[in-house]
Scaffold this active site. Sequence first.
Site, short mmCIF file in Angstrom:
data_model
loop_
_atom_site.label_atom_id
_atom_site.label_comp_id
_atom_site.label_asym_id
_atom_site.label_seq_id
_atom_site.Cartn_x
_atom_site.Cartn_y
_atom_site.Cartn_z
N GLU A 1 -11.56 -3.42 -2.84
CA GLU A 1 -10.57 -2.48 -3.33
C GLU A 1 -10.31 -2.76 -4.82
O GLU A 1 -9.65 -3.72 -5.17
CB GLU A 1 -9.28 -2.62 -2.54
CG GLU A 1 -9.45 -2.51 -1.03
CD GLU A 1 -8.34 -3.21 -0.29
OE1 GLU A 1 -7.16 -2.83 -0.50
OE2 GLU A 1 -8.62 -4.15 0.48
N HIS B 1 -9.49 2.49 0.16
CA HIS B 1 -9.53 1.40 1.15
C HIS B 1 -10.65 1.62 2.18
O HIS B 1 -10.43 1.55 3.38
CB HIS B 1 -8.19 1.29 1.87
CG HIS B 1 -7.86 -0.09 2.35
ND1 HIS B 1 -8.74 -0.87 3.06
CD2 HIS B 1 -6.73 -0.83 2.21
CE1 HIS B 1 -8.17 -2.02 3.36
NE2 HIS B 1 -6.95 -2.03 2.85
N HIS C 1 0.80 -1.23 0.00
CA HIS C 1 0.00 0.00 0.00
C HIS C 1 0.83 1.28 0.00
O HIS C 1 0.49 2.26 0.67
CB HIS C 1 -0.95 0.00 1.19
CG HIS C 1 -2.08 -0.97 1.08
ND1 HIS C 1 -2.52 -1.48 -0.12
CD2 HIS C 1 -2.87 -1.54 2.05
CE1 HIS C 1 -3.53 -2.32 0.10
NE2 HIS C 1 -3.76 -2.38 1.39
#
Length: 360
Positions: free
Chosen positions: A325, A189, A115
């Site tokens: 996501e 997210h 991420h």
Amino acid sequence: MFSSVTLAADMKVNMKHWGETQGEQVYLYTIANDNGMKMKVTNYGGRITALEVPDKEGDLVDVVLGFDSLKDYLNNPNNFGAVIGRYGNRIANGSFTLNNKTYHLAQNNGDNHLHGGFVGFDQRVWNIKAVEKDDEVSLVLTYLSEDGEEGYPGNLNVKVTYTLTNDNALRIDYQAKTDQPTVCNLTNHSYFNLNGVNSSAMDHQLMINADHYTPIDEEWIPTGAIESVANTPMDFRNPTRVGKRAKQDFWQLENGVGYDHNYVLNTNGDLNQLAATLYEPSTGIFMKMYTEEPGVQLYAGNFLDGSITGKDGKTYKKHYAICLETQHFPDSPNVSHFPSTVLKPDETYTTTTIYKFSTK
């Protein structure tokens, strides 16, 4: 600091000063549409902090996990509601090779990169402004990710636009430009719970329009295979209670971690094709998801452990949310047959995801 402006079609946007971090000012914007649906967004991490949608009784239900204050976001490292980048999901060993040069990224998930690194887009302070349209209002967030940030090459100019429409849809438009070849894979997210933020999401009924998924190893890195969901707990081609599937015997779920997998969507990037749905019978809230992305990561809040206190003093426990996501596949820079995430200086990265809410 607080201001309120009435926009077209009686839509409203409120802005207030929410604090300061990294020497930057942080704001919280609240948008409402004609139906009473509300969304709150902060420029800290581009986070959706609240999303209130009408249930079958007409009462508003906040369907995303988060916190009530900037201080809570700063004190509880997490990805609740945030823009994720430069690369959503994992890159194996925190490295990739592009044009015969190997780049070493931050290794913030064991030996892997996750991420965007230790300080990803979720922890950056973005520029933010409200934009009026005919029957909708948008919040436009921009950020310059400088060359070398978390190990990535190139200066990347990013724009993320959140739009709340009068048909109770949240549209997220992503755009990025680079001055050097790089990789880019942006997502949001949000942790969805259509029953509110204080209960398990395992009774949610989930449909994912995907015949295949990408299996993972013990570090959640794709093996490179693309396998059928048929006759496995990964099969959500028909609406199925998430808890029912999760209890089935399957080697990737046996360790109790649960769903954290990428699905290969059947939609071929067509924004008009339904990619996924999520439904909670108790509230009647029904969410449809559309995306131009080739994949979606299903994550079922496996690492929520009751140690986080969220909105209104509520504790977030395991499986209290479902994340969908939208993305290119994890570790794509290292798997040649996965859809490419390479972005070149003469290209513009664009992609759109829509979450549309109704009741039934």
